[in-house]
Design a protein around this motif. Sequence first.
Motif, PDB file in Angstrom:
ATOM      1  N   ARG A 115       0.830  -1.205   0.000  1.00 46.45           N
ATOM      2  CA  ARG A 115       0.000   0.000   0.000  1.00 46.45           C
ATOM      3  C   ARG A 115       0.866   1.258   0.000  1.00 46.45           C
ATOM      4  NH1 ARG A 115      -2.688  -1.198   4.115  1.00 46.45           N
ATOM      5  NH2 ARG A 115      -4.455  -2.162   3.063  1.00 46.45           N
TER       6      ARG A 115
ATOM      7  N   SER B 287       2.573   1.656  -3.413  1.00 51.07           N
ATOM      8  CA  SER B 287       1.571   2.059  -4.408  1.00 51.07           C
ATOM      9  C   SER B 287       1.192   3.523  -4.243  1.00 51.07           C
ATOM     10  CB  SER B 287       0.323   1.182  -4.295  1.00 51.07           C
ATOM     11  OG  SER B 287       0.637  -0.177  -4.538  1.00 51.07           O
ATOM     12  N   GLU B 288       1.060   3.959  -2.996  1.00 49.38           N
ATOM     13  CA  GLU B 288       0.759   5.372  -2.743  1.00 49.38           C
ATOM     14  C   GLU B 288       1.864   6.264  -3.301  1.00 49.38           C
ATOM     15  OE1 GLU B 288       0.293   5.486   1.469  1.00 49.38           O
ATOM     16  OE2 GLU B 288      -1.774   4.763   1.443  1.00 49.38           O
TER      17      GLU B 288
ATOM     18  N   ASN C 195       1.418   6.489  -7.065  1.00 52.03           N
ATOM     19  CA  ASN C 195       0.285   7.368  -7.370  1.00 52.03           C
ATOM     20  C   ASN C 195       0.620   8.836  -7.101  1.00 52.03           C
ATOM     21  OD1 ASN C 195      -1.485   5.326  -8.212  1.00 52.03           O
ATOM     22  ND2 ASN C 195      -2.114   4.873  -6.125  1.00 52.03           N
TER      23      ASN C 195
ATOM     24  N   ARG D 273      -4.944  -3.136  -7.591  1.00 51.84           N
ATOM     25  CA  ARG D 273      -6.040  -2.660  -6.738  1.00 51.84           C
ATOM     26  C   ARG D 273      -5.729  -1.278  -6.181  1.00 51.84           C
ATOM     27  NH1 ARG D 273      -5.920  -8.344  -3.520  1.00 51.84           N
ATOM     28  NH2 ARG D 273      -6.630  -9.678  -5.235  1.00 51.84           N
ATOM     29  N   TYR D 274      -4.441  -0.934  -6.172  1.00 49.73           N
ATOM     30  CA  TYR D 274      -4.005   0.359  -5.635  1.00 49.73           C
ATOM     31  C   TYR D 274      -3.539   1.315  -6.737  1.00 49.73           C
ATOM     32  CZ  TYR D 274      -3.838  -2.498  -1.399  1.00 49.73           C
ATOM     33  OH  TYR D 274      -4.156  -3.348  -0.365  1.00 49.73           O
TER      34      TYR D 274
END
Length: 254
Positions: free
Chosen positions: A184, A187-188, A191, A212-213
């Motif tokens: 997570r 992935s953050e 992004n 999914r992320y």
Amino acid sequence: MSTLEIRDLHVSVETKEGPKPILRGVDLTLESGKTHAIMGPNGSGKSTLAYSLAGHPKYQITQGTVTLDGEDLLEMSVDERARAGLFLAMQYPVEVPGVSVSNFLRTAKTAIDGDAPALRHWVKDVKVAMENLRMDKAFAERSVNEGFSGGEKKRHEILQMELLKPKFAVLDETDSGLDVDALRVVSEGVNRVKENTDAGFLLITHYTRILRYITPDFVHVFVDGRIAEEGGPELADRLEAEGYDRYLTGAASA
């Protein structure tokens, strides 16, 4: 707007038995702000594509072209490709004993930009980026990747990407070996870079869990050194449900 254009790319690797073809004619166009996910089984050539773009000497380009904003990427040295705006987050980041993370990052930033970043702003940028990735500030003084866990190595790769701000980032199985919390956070970071820059991404993965992320704009199925099918995010969902068997059967028949 930047464009990375791959046309009819064929790549071989040297083995004891002689050159072995891995990529067999890859066509792919990446543009600023877009995320392309490449999915496929082990041995399909996904990592070969990543390292060929980065200029790894193990891989021999036997046919085809790769251009970045019209410039011939294949004629560039590895460092020239980095300065042109290409970044590779490696599947297995290497350890560099004796070189601290802080020195490594500032040296890399200086090499990419041509000038050393102003120290005051640089220290702040590094601090904020590390906090966003939930990295302890003590990591800055540790040797690059030495003694790092798998998750720490992958966070360090994303830290580099955030600070170097490439035009295109190739993420080679960045999700491998990560627990759900590290996945997570990583992935953050991806992004965040996508939101704050015009970077384009080539995301190489086996599984849909990272998707999914990180929502891809395009999904490409890679089989036997070629792109076997292309589509949108829904294609990843279908792969999750059905696997790669039907592509492998077709490749074996061919």
